[in-house]
Design a protein around this motif. Structure first.
Motif, mmCIF file in Angstrom:
data_model
loop_
_atom_site.group_PDB
_atom_site.id
_atom_site.type_symbol
_atom_site.label_atom_id
_atom_site.label_comp_id
_atom_site.label_asym_id
_atom_site.label_seq_id
_atom_site.Cartn_x
_atom_site.Cartn_y
_atom_site.Cartn_z
ATOM 1 N N ASP A 1 0.809 -1.221 0.000
ATOM 2 C CA ASP A 1 0.000 0.000 0.000
ATOM 3 C C ASP A 1 0.844 1.274 0.000
ATOM 4 N N SER B 1 -1.065 14.638 -1.080
ATOM 5 C CA SER B 1 -0.387 15.312 0.043
ATOM 6 C C SER B 1 0.492 16.478 -0.384
ATOM 7 N N ARG C 1 -0.081 6.596 20.495
ATOM 8 C CA ARG C 1 -0.160 8.022 20.836
ATOM 9 C C ARG C 1 -1.122 8.235 22.004
ATOM 10 N N GLU D 1 -11.662 8.669 15.375
ATOM 11 C CA GLU D 1 -11.684 7.901 14.114
ATOM 12 C C GLU D 1 -11.475 8.831 12.919
ATOM 13 N N ASN D 2 -11.901 10.087 13.079
ATOM 14 C CA ASN D 2 -11.730 11.078 12.003
ATOM 15 C C ASN D 2 -10.728 12.122 12.452
ATOM 16 N N PHE E 1 -7.825 13.557 11.578
ATOM 17 C CA PHE E 1 -7.295 14.706 10.819
ATOM 18 C C PHE E 1 -8.393 15.729 10.542
ATOM 19 N N THR E 2 -9.600 15.228 10.276
ATOM 20 C CA THR E 2 -10.718 16.148 10.056
ATOM 21 C C THR E 2 -11.058 16.862 11.358
ATOM 22 N N ARG F 1 -9.161 17.511 13.876
ATOM 23 C CA ARG F 1 -8.138 18.495 14.233
ATOM 24 C C ARG F 1 -8.225 19.709 13.304
ATOM 25 N N ASP F 2 -8.425 19.405 12.017
ATOM 26 C CA ASP F 2 -8.526 20.493 11.043
ATOM 27 C C ASP F 2 -9.711 21.399 11.348
ATOM 28 N N GLU F 3 -10.814 20.792 11.811
ATOM 29 C CA GLU F 3 -12.020 21.583 12.060
ATOM 30 C C GLU F 3 -12.083 22.141 13.472
ATOM 31 N N TYR G 1 -2.834 15.554 19.417
ATOM 32 C CA TYR G 1 -1.493 15.131 18.985
ATOM 33 C C TYR G 1 -1.143 15.912 17.724
ATOM 34 N N GLY H 1 2.372 16.039 15.034
ATOM 35 C CA GLY H 1 3.757 15.667 14.761
ATOM 36 C C GLY H 1 4.085 15.993 13.324
ATOM 37 N N TRP H 2 5.285 16.460 13.094
ATOM 38 C CA TRP H 2 5.669 16.791 11.725
ATOM 39 C C TRP H 2 6.883 15.968 11.331
#
Lengths: 526, 306
Positions: A44, A129, A389, A414-415, A417-418, A420-422, A429, A431-432
């Motif tokens: 993947d 990305s 984490r 479960e969502n 990134f969404t 955190r973005d919202e 958490y 991390g870069w």
């Protein structure tokens, strides 16, 4: 009868055993060239369409099959690749590349400037990305052009000293339009792409192994000794380790945590992970922009108290992964001409060795903010995206409870990134992981962060840093970036994790490791 | 009822069952939180672009209708995550070929070893061979496949270094085959033993012995045949599951089979793969059960299709 049965059984076992004996001498030699077997990533992660690739192992594979205007050399430095020369305008905005005369695709056709332009456009269209990797830097009206087959001109929006690092990164590599089509099936099988890098993909048994063979017509083929790479797509740590130990694999990035100690000195290597592991505070108070964070977090002294109360050493000890403490936003591994590491050059955010003193200061700061012993402080919603984490977040939450009397509920979203973005969190958490070895990449992550934090001071320092190619000047500006982050604390850095991998350095030299990506092209036998 | 009518009826029922499975899976899958395009570095805008590109922003019933229409044409779509851009039916075909090849070997081993050991145990009830077989089968049934795989790996690949760990190497199929075959072998052993013990007490066998038939004919021609009905019942789902591989065996030994997609397609939210694999697997199970039912009739003519 019984005897016959026993004989038959013995013969069967013998036959199975003999037929299954591993082929010895995996690393065949012929005229100085040799063959290697490695593992790095599962199926993947192997998106070989450079406009869409994103996983680190897939990017590593792309570095073998394709090449950009720049590339990584045998010492890991960014040097000209498909370009023979580059000229920069006086204002630093126009970069004119002249392509080499001896570059071809694996089907024999010459690599042209149009192939680069097509690759840049495909990257922008792919919506993956790195879609904005180049378009964020270039002039929006006239980003790049190919005045002739041999010339690529890139017009920047502002001077960008790290452009070579970006152009050495696989998403900016060229693509042949006639193979790309609508992009849907491009590079999903060996015959669905052509390759301009040192290697050609000659076989891909999906989920199993990719075979890369050195191209005779690659301009630098004579100086490359690795003739064939069998890239096994393994995800099971134990079998990868066993295969490394019995000599099947030269390299593996899979090692079970419980085997780390045993493998120390047996091929285990640690390198700076070019990353950070932080807690992010939601500073949004405007419902129009997204979810709002706890109002108490608006006070920088509260954030400082939360940052100081975390026992980083305890977390690192429990993780037992050779982490480095998070005292700066950037991780170690960047040295100047004098050999000083940037993490020593920049001012530390806190004194990790004075945890007791930090706790006292944290308590005082919280009391001054109006929450003595955590009284009246809201329960913080702390979101993370996986189990490991969550473990760290629970350690942080326990420190907050014990030191400051503050409660936090840790949730695995479960969502994630969404959410955190919202802004659907108080603490999250963050991390870069850097894409290329340039400090600009680290600090760019805070330009439009999910913390809803903006700072003109930070942006000015960042822009000043990327506009100059003088390292001393750059470092001064990055130091300013560090100082602004340490002052405003939109995030608190916990640690920097190390990368680990297994490599038979007793038999080979020349592994290039760059920002969690690996290049086997320059391996030589000892 | 005639055999042909029975088969047609069963096929129609199978189509209804598979349709129900497709529908339930489709809607349940869409209830799962998350989507295939979540990533640390992707911006929300690019994620939205991809959601629109693949039509995942449309109402669920429209997505369902489109999926069914494409499915009717044999188009299962392309993978979003696991083998991005490749057709799902190609992936299933390729990986099933590998799993089937391995599965047939494991199945043959399980059937031969299981029935043989079961017969030995049944015919030597409460004696030493029976005891040994029972111990072996109890251990084999109790051990999860990851333990079996780990033991095989440690002993055969690491300690003795006589078998390769990777499926692609010569002989690489032996350890995954043994891992796959362990549980069904032990289960079939116990099943055959119990069945043999039951059949051996039947009156017709006593009659056959009284008529002077040899013990070999009594046991292997008459008793064994009649004791196989429960074994055949188990063989249907066993064949379907063993042919499609196993997550553990395939992951540990890097077998490029279908088995690992059962889990990875769900964790990766690879919608088209989840649907494709569910349809394929359910069709296979329905088909295997049908074949088993027909085999009943052949083994025992008294069984009616009514």
């Amino acid at each position: 009868m019984r005897k016959r049965n026993k004989l038959a059984a013995a013969a069967l076992v013998l036959a199975m055993t003999v037929s299954s004996l591993p082929v010895t001498g995996v690393f065949a030699e012929e005229g100085g060239k040799f063959e290697i077997s490695v593992t790095g990533g599962g199926e993947d992660s192997m998106v070989l369409d450079t406009s869409e690739c994103g996983a680190l192992n897939g990017l590593s594979a792309c570095r073998h099959l394709f090449e950009g205007l720049y590339k990584l050399d045998a010492s890991g430095e960014v040097v000209l690749g498909q370009a023979a020369s580059v000229e920069t305008s006086e204002d630093g905005l126009d970069w004119t590349f002249t392509l080499r005369d001896d570059i071809t695709w694996s089907d024999g056709q010459p690599v042209t400037a149009q192939d680069f332009i097509f690759g840049f456009n495909a990257l922008k269209e792919a919506a993956q990305s790195y879609e904005a990797l180049l378009s964020d830097l270039t002039n929006p009206d006239n980003p790049y052009e190919a005045p002739d087959d041999k010339t690529v001109v890139i017009h920047l929006a502002s001077p960008t000293a790290f452009l070579p690092s970006v152009l050495a990164f696989p998403p900016t590599y060229p693509i042949r339009e006639d193979f790309y089509g609508d992009g849907e099936t491009y590079a999903t099988d060996p015959d669905k792409a052509v390759y301009n890098g040192p290697y050609e993909l000659t076989d891909w048994q999906h989920q199993s192994v990719m075979t890369m063979e050195l191209r005779d017509d690659y301009y630098d083929a004579a100086n490359i000794q690795v003739e064939k790479i069998n890239w096994y797509l393994v995800t099971e740590e134990r079998s990868a380790l066993a295969s490394f130990e019995n000599g099947e694999y030269v390299y593996s990035d899979l090692i079970p945590d419980e085997e780390v100690e045993r493998m120390d000195g047996q091929g285990l290597h640690y390198v700076p992970g070019n990353n950070n592991y932080c807690i992010m505070f939601n500073l949004n108070q405007d419902p129009e922009k997204g979810g709002t964070g706890a109002e108490a977090l608006q006070d920088v002294n509260v954030r400082k108290a939360l940052a100081l109360a975390v026992d980083r050493q305890r977390i690192m000890d429990i993780r037992a992964m050779n982490d480095e403490p998070g005292i700066t936003y950037a991780s170690s591994g960047y040295t100047n001409a004098e050999g000083v590491d940037f993490t020593e050059y920049a001012d530390p955010w806190l004194d990790i060795d004075n945890y007791e003193g930090n706790c006292e200061e944290a308590k005082q700061l919280l009391a001054d903010a109006g929450y003595p012993d955590g009284q009246g402080f809201p329960v913080l919603k702390y979101i993370v995206n996986n189990a490991s984490r969550k473990e760290v977040a629970e350690m942080v939450a326990s420190d907050w409870k014990n030191v400051l009397g503050i409660d936090a509920t840790v949730e695995t979203s479960e969502n994630f990134f969404t959410d955190r973005d919202e802004g659907n969190y108080d603490v999250a958490y963050f991390g870069w992981f850097m894409d290329y070895e340039d400090l600009s990449n680290m600090y760019s992550s805070m330009l439009n962060s999910d913390a809803f934090w903006e700072s003109e001071e930070f942006t000015a320092a960042y822009n000043a840093a990327i506009s100059t190619s003088d390292q001393a000047e750059q470092w001064e500006h990055y130091k300013e970036c560090e100082a602004v982050l340490a002052k405003d604390l939109p995030v608190s850095v916990l640690l920097h994790s190390m990368n680990k991998y297994l490599f038979h350095d007793d038999m080979y030299d020349g592994l290039v490791y760059n920002c969690s990506m690996f290049v086997f092209t320059y391996l030589t036998q000892k | 009822m005639q055999l042909s009518r029975y088969i047609i009826k069963r096929i129609l029922l199978a189509v209804v069952s598979i349709f129900a499975i497709v529908t339930i899976t489709f809607f349940l899958m869409n209830l799962m939180p998350g989507d295939p395009f979540m990533s640390e570095k992707a911006t929300e805008e690019s994620r939205q672009k991809l959601i629109e590109k693949y039509g995942l922003d449309q109402p669920i019933y429209i997505q369902y209708e489109k999926y069914l229409k494409n499915l009717a044409k044999g188009d299962m779509g392309t993978s979003y995550v696991l083998q991005k851009g490749r057709e799902v039916r190609t992936i299933i075909f390729e990986s099933f070929s590998v799993s089937m090849k391995l599965g047939i070997r494991a199945l043959i081993l399980a059937v031969i070893a299981g029935i043989t050991l079961g017969c030995i145990a049944g015919l030597t009830k409460d004696r030493l061979p029976d005891g040994l077989v029972r111990i072996f089968s109890s251990i084999g049934i109790s051990m999860p496949s990851y333990v079996v795989a780990a033991i095989l790996m440690i002993v055969l690949a690491v300690s003795w270094n006589i078998l390769p760990l990777n499926y692609n190497k010569p002989g690489g199929w032996i350890m995954p085959m043994l891992t796959l075959a362990t549980y069904p072998t032990c289960y079939l052993t116990r099943l055959t033993r119990a069945s043999i013990l039951e059949v051996m007490n039947q009156d017709y066998l006593r009659t056959e012995r009284a008529k002077g038939m040899s013990e070999f004919v009594v046991v292997f021609i008459h008793a064994l045949k009649n004791s196989l009905i429960p074994v055949i019942t188990y063989l249907g789902p066993l064949t379907a599951s063993i042919l499609t591989g196993g997550f553990v065996a395939e992951s540990v030994f890097s077998v490029p089979g279908l088995g690992r997609y059962f889990v990875s397609s769900i964790s990766g939210r690879d919608y088209t793969m989840i649907m494709g694999i569910t349809i394929f697997y359910s069709t296979l199970i329905v088909l295997m059960n049908l074949i088993c039912d027909i085999l009943y009739k052949i083994v025992d003519p008294r069984i009616s299709f009514e």
